[in-house]
Design a protein around this motif. Structure first.
Motif, PDB file in Angstrom:
ATOM      1  N   PHE A 176       0.934  -1.246  -0.064  1.00 47.40           N
ATOM      2  CA  PHE A 176       0.042  -0.046  -0.077  1.00 47.40           C
ATOM      3  C   PHE A 176       0.918   1.419  -0.045  1.00 47.40           C
ATOM      4  O   PHE A 176       2.133   1.331   0.352  1.00 47.40           O
ATOM      5  CB  PHE A 176      -1.004   0.170   1.423  1.00 47.40           C
ATOM      6  N   ALA A 177       0.243   2.302  -0.175  1.00 50.53           N
ATOM      7  CA  ALA A 177       0.764   3.632  -0.163  1.00 50.53           C
ATOM      8  C   ALA A 177      -0.413   4.503   0.405  1.00 50.53           C
ATOM      9  O   ALA A 177      -1.305   4.104   0.477  1.00 50.53           O
ATOM     10  CB  ALA A 177       1.544   4.116  -1.438  1.00 50.53           C
ATOM     11  N   VAL A 178       0.184   5.957   0.352  1.00 54.10           N
ATOM     12  CA  VAL A 178      -0.704   7.062   1.116  1.00 54.10           C
ATOM     13  C   VAL A 178      -0.514   8.044   0.039  1.00 54.10           C
ATOM     14  O   VAL A 178       0.342   8.543  -0.384  1.00 54.10           O
ATOM     15  CB  VAL A 178      -0.162   7.280   2.487  1.00 54.10           C
ATOM     16  N   SER A 179      -2.000   8.745   0.155  1.00 57.61           N
ATOM     17  CA  SER A 179      -2.077  10.039  -0.717  1.00 57.61           C
ATOM     18  C   SER A 179      -2.896  11.032   0.036  1.00 57.61           C
ATOM     19  O   SER A 179      -3.595  10.509   1.011  1.00 57.61           O
ATOM     20  CB  SER A 179      -2.623   9.595  -1.997  1.00 57.61           C
ATOM     21  N   GLY A 180      -3.122  12.309  -0.319  1.00 58.99           N
ATOM     22  CA  GLY A 180      -4.098  13.260   0.437  1.00 58.99           C
ATOM     23  C   GLY A 180      -5.294  12.913   0.074  1.00 58.99           C
ATOM     24  O   GLY A 180      -5.785  12.244  -1.046  1.00 58.99           O
ATOM     25  N   LEU A 181      -6.372  13.622   0.634  1.00 55.48           N
ATOM     26  CA  LEU A 181      -7.815  13.391   0.435  1.00 55.48           C
ATOM     27  C   LEU A 181      -7.886  14.094  -0.865  1.00 55.48           C
ATOM     28  O   LEU A 181      -7.395  15.177  -1.285  1.00 55.48           O
ATOM     29  CB  LEU A 181      -8.499  13.952   1.410  1.00 55.48           C
ATOM     30  N   PRO A 182      -9.103  13.942  -1.679  1.00 52.85           N
ATOM     31  CA  PRO A 182      -9.251  14.586  -3.047  1.00 52.85           C
ATOM     32  C   PRO A 182      -9.997  15.656  -2.876  1.00 52.85           C
ATOM     33  O   PRO A 182     -10.434  16.168  -1.664  1.00 52.85           O
ATOM     34  CB  PRO A 182     -10.421  13.522  -3.655  1.00 52.85           C
ATOM     35  N   TYR A 183      -9.987  16.827  -3.716  1.00 56.88           N
ATOM     36  CA  TYR A 183     -10.578  18.067  -3.980  1.00 56.88           C
ATOM     37  C   TYR A 183     -11.102  18.508  -4.967  1.00 56.88           C
ATOM     38  O   TYR A 183     -11.197  17.508  -5.872  1.00 56.88           O
ATOM     39  CB  TYR A 183      -9.414  19.151  -3.431  1.00 56.88           C
ATOM     40  N   TYR A 184     -11.910  19.780  -4.907  1.00 52.09           N
ATOM     41  CA  TYR A 184     -12.719  20.042  -6.059  1.00 52.09           C
ATOM     42  C   TYR A 184     -12.007  21.323  -6.788  1.00 52.09           C
ATOM     43  O   TYR A 184     -11.873  22.429  -5.942  1.00 52.09           O
ATOM     44  CB  TYR A 184     -14.146  20.528  -5.845  1.00 52.09           C
ATOM     45  N   PRO A 185     -11.382  20.992  -8.016  1.00 47.93           N
ATOM     46  CA  PRO A 185     -10.513  22.354  -8.336  1.00 47.93           C
ATOM     47  C   PRO A 185     -11.505  23.341  -8.649  1.00 47.93           C
ATOM     48  O   PRO A 185     -11.085  24.565  -8.793  1.00 47.93           O
ATOM     49  CB  PRO A 185      -9.830  21.714  -9.541  1.00 47.93           C
ATOM     50  N   GLU A 186     -12.777  23.200  -8.832  1.00 45.64           N
ATOM     51  CA  GLU A 186     -13.672  24.075  -9.112  1.00 45.64           C
ATOM     52  C   GLU A 186     -13.710  25.306  -7.790  1.00 45.64           C
ATOM     53  O   GLU A 186     -14.305  26.366  -8.156  1.00 45.64           O
ATOM     54  CB  GLU A 186     -15.084  23.752  -9.567  1.00 45.64           C
ATOM     55  N   VAL A 187     -13.535  24.621  -6.643  1.00 47.45           N
ATOM     56  CA  VAL A 187     -13.595  25.347  -5.431  1.00 47.45           C
ATOM     57  C   VAL A 187     -12.224  26.053  -4.849  1.00 47.45           C
ATOM     58  O   VAL A 187     -12.197  27.129  -4.606  1.00 47.45           O
ATOM     59  CB  VAL A 187     -14.065  24.321  -4.301  1.00 47.45           C
ATOM     60  N   THR A 188     -11.243  25.010  -5.176  1.00 49.00           N
ATOM     61  CA  THR A 188      -9.999  25.653  -4.916  1.00 49.00           C
ATOM     62  C   THR A 188      -8.778  25.358  -5.701  1.00 49.00           C
ATOM     63  O   THR A 188      -8.911  24.115  -6.380  1.00 49.00           O
ATOM     64  CB  THR A 188      -9.461  25.161  -3.329  1.00 49.00           C
ATOM     65  N   ARG A 189      -7.742  26.037  -6.064  1.00 48.35           N
ATOM     66  CA  ARG A 189      -6.948  25.859  -7.094  1.00 48.35           C
ATOM     67  C   ARG A 189      -5.781  24.839  -6.453  1.00 48.35           C
ATOM     68  O   ARG A 189      -5.248  23.940  -7.186  1.00 48.35           O
ATOM     69  CB  ARG A 189      -5.958  26.947  -7.298  1.00 48.35           C
ATOM     70  N   LYS A 190      -5.639  24.752  -5.194  1.00 45.76           N
ATOM     71  CA  LYS A 190      -4.676  23.987  -4.422  1.00 45.76           C
ATOM     72  C   LYS A 190      -5.263  23.310  -3.293  1.00 45.76           C
ATOM     73  O   LYS A 190      -5.886  24.134  -2.591  1.00 45.76           O
ATOM     74  CB  LYS A 190      -3.356  24.694  -4.157  1.00 45.76           C
ATOM     75  N   PRO A 191      -5.175  21.982  -3.186  1.00 47.32           N
ATOM     76  CA  PRO A 191      -5.813  21.268  -1.916  1.00 47.32           C
ATOM     77  C   PRO A 191      -5.300  21.896  -0.567  1.00 47.32           C
ATOM     78  O   PRO A 191      -3.903  22.056  -0.391  1.00 47.32           O
ATOM     79  CB  PRO A 191      -5.814  19.905  -2.199  1.00 47.32           C
ATOM     80  N   GLY A 192      -6.051  21.979   0.479  1.00 49.22           N
ATOM     81  CA  GLY A 192      -5.589  22.480   1.597  1.00 49.22           C
ATOM     82  C   GLY A 192      -5.324  21.090   2.395  1.00 49.22           C
ATOM     83  O   GLY A 192      -5.645  20.067   2.098  1.00 49.22           O
ATOM     84  N   ASN A 193      -4.783  21.377   3.658  1.00 46.28           N
ATOM     85  CA  ASN A 193      -4.721  20.391   4.688  1.00 46.28           C
ATOM     86  C   ASN A 193      -5.648  19.865   5.515  1.00 46.28           C
ATOM     87  O   ASN A 193      -6.667  21.053   6.136  1.00 46.28           O
ATOM     88  CB  ASN A 193      -3.590  20.662   5.532  1.00 46.28           C
TER      89      ASN A 193
END
Length: 438
Positions: free
Chosen positions: A293-310
């Protein structure tokens, strides 16, 4: 997972413990001071804690730390109240930060941790989590508890499942709609029974939908300002997202989330391709030799924010109970030992909780992260000043609010009501429960 030592040579455990005790403790030559610790850790992480405690007890004879394990955090909390009445409190107790920090801190038997930080065993410790983060920090940025079991929600993925599905790159997309296409491929090519699952329906679909998209979760700046009560108002982003989740459950590219550990166990067994859950499972998953396995960040909506937050920090901490001076000094000596680079790095590497100290993070070598995907990049920002939308939230009566949100989301994901109706009910119920706490 094997412990990977950092760059600083390990000191003699006996000598280190003795140095701490010389600074913090005057003990009897004939009897060790007892330091009872209550916790609700289970499985792998409980074993890591037990190993650390055994190491401490072997390293010296002046302080005897004993562990008592509870089946659930709720059972531990109920026992704390009874112990306070009976005068049998432990020295340390694991209490979750339910985003009602002030409620916990007001308990008459709790000793704020920052009052102890000037003692020699803890003085000068460079804690990892930024002081502007609301998790276990008060409004002045002071630590209210020993920040030991802090975690963040992440996206785990089974690397073999992605390769079998022919996905390139063999990792989940960070954009929700792009992830949908991958889940369809996973379902059609090897992961039909469980392309995606989660055990955090409220965290993923409400709380961190806000934080990761750089939005406030609740009014009054997530309840962190004094300008009125925090309130909930779930806008079109939430409606769109919950509607998408309902469609994913209906089309069977997502197994309906639940708040138990069944989803975690299924991922550990290799049944599920993607799991959205807390980072505190990393050590347990790493101990599964057949799980790649590996780990990634939670998905986001680019229509709401250009860059995902924490996402928000969550989890629990070790709260110090009021006691006589010998027990308190012995407790500080033990916590000081846990804070030393070797012990702190071991805890971080073997559990998946956030690093206790900056030294634990800085001295963890690159080789530890080689098979963990984006884990290092997901951890690093928490040592820095947080975006105002990601500092956390503090809402009175939040355990009851979260429980109600859980019920409402379950109803929606079961197809019993549309997203807009469910979220309208959730906002109304949340606002009613916030006012009820006043």
């Amino acid at each position: 997972m094997k412990f990977i030592p950092g760059a600083v040579p390990a000191q003699c455990a006996r000598g280190l413990a003795g140095a701490l005790l010389a600074c913090a403790l005057v003990t009897s030559a004939h009897a060790a001071v007892k330091v009872p610790v209550w916790h609700a850790l289970q499985g792998h992480n409980a074993e890591v804690l037990q190993d650390l405690v055994r190491g401490w007890n072997r390293s010296q004879s002046d302080v005897d730390v004993t562990l008592r394990q509870f089946d659930t955090p709720e059972a531990l909390d109920q026992s704390l109240d009874r112990a306070a009445s009976a005068g049998t409190l432990p020295a340390l107790a694991q209490i979750g930060n339910t985003h009602t920090l002030d409620h916990v801190a007001r308990r008459p038997y709790v000793l704020p941790f920052h009052l102890l930080q000037g003692q020699a065993a803890l003085k000068g410790t460079d804690w990892f989590l930024s002081s502007d983060n609301a998790f276990v920090h008060d409004a002045k940025g002071r630590l209210m508890a020993f920040p030991y079991m802090l975690e963040i929600p992440v996206m785990y993925y089974n690397q073999n499942a992605f390769r079998t599905a022919g996905l390139s790159p063999a990792e989940p997309a960070r954009v929700w709609m792009e992830l949908q296409g991958q889940l369809v491929s996973l379902a059609n090519k090897g992961s039909r029974t469980c392309p995606l699952t989660s055990n955090l329906p409220v965290s993923i679909n409400l709380e961190n939908l806000a934080a990761v998209n750089n939005q406030f979760y609740a009014g009054a700046d997530n309840g962190l300002t004094a300008k009125g009560l925090p309130s909930f108002s779930f806008n079109s982003t939430y409606v769109r997202h919950l509607s998408l989740m309902i469609s994913w459950v209906r089309s069977e590219i997502m197994t309906r989330p639940d708040a138990g550990l069944r989803a975690v166990d299924r991922f550990a067994a290799g049944e599920c391709a993607v799991l959205m859950s807390d980072s505190g499972h990393i050590g347990s998953f790493d101990a599964q030799r057949k799980l790649h396995f590996a780990v990634s960040g939670l998905p986001y909506y680019p229509e709401v924010t250009r860059k995902p937050g924490n996402p928000f920090v969550n989890g629990s901490a070790l709260w110090v109970m009021k006691s006589d001076k010998p027990v308190t000094d012995a407790t500080v000596a033990f916590l000081g030992w846990l804070s030393k680079p070797e012990q702190a790095a071991r805890w971080y590497q073997q559990t998946g909780y956030l690093p206790l100290t900056k030294a634990a993070f800085n001295q963890t070598p690159d080789s530890y992260y080689q098979h963990l995907g984006a884990w290092r990049d997901l951890v690093a920002p928490y040592a820095q000043k947080s975006a105002v939308t990601a500092q956390g939230f503090r809402i009175n009566n939040y355990p009851a609010i979260r429980s109600r949100f859980q019920q409402i989301i379950d109803t929606a994901l079961d197809g019993q009501e549309p997203a807009v109706t469910a979220l309208s009910s959730a906002a109304a119920e949340g606002n009613r429960l916030v006012r009820q706490a006043e």
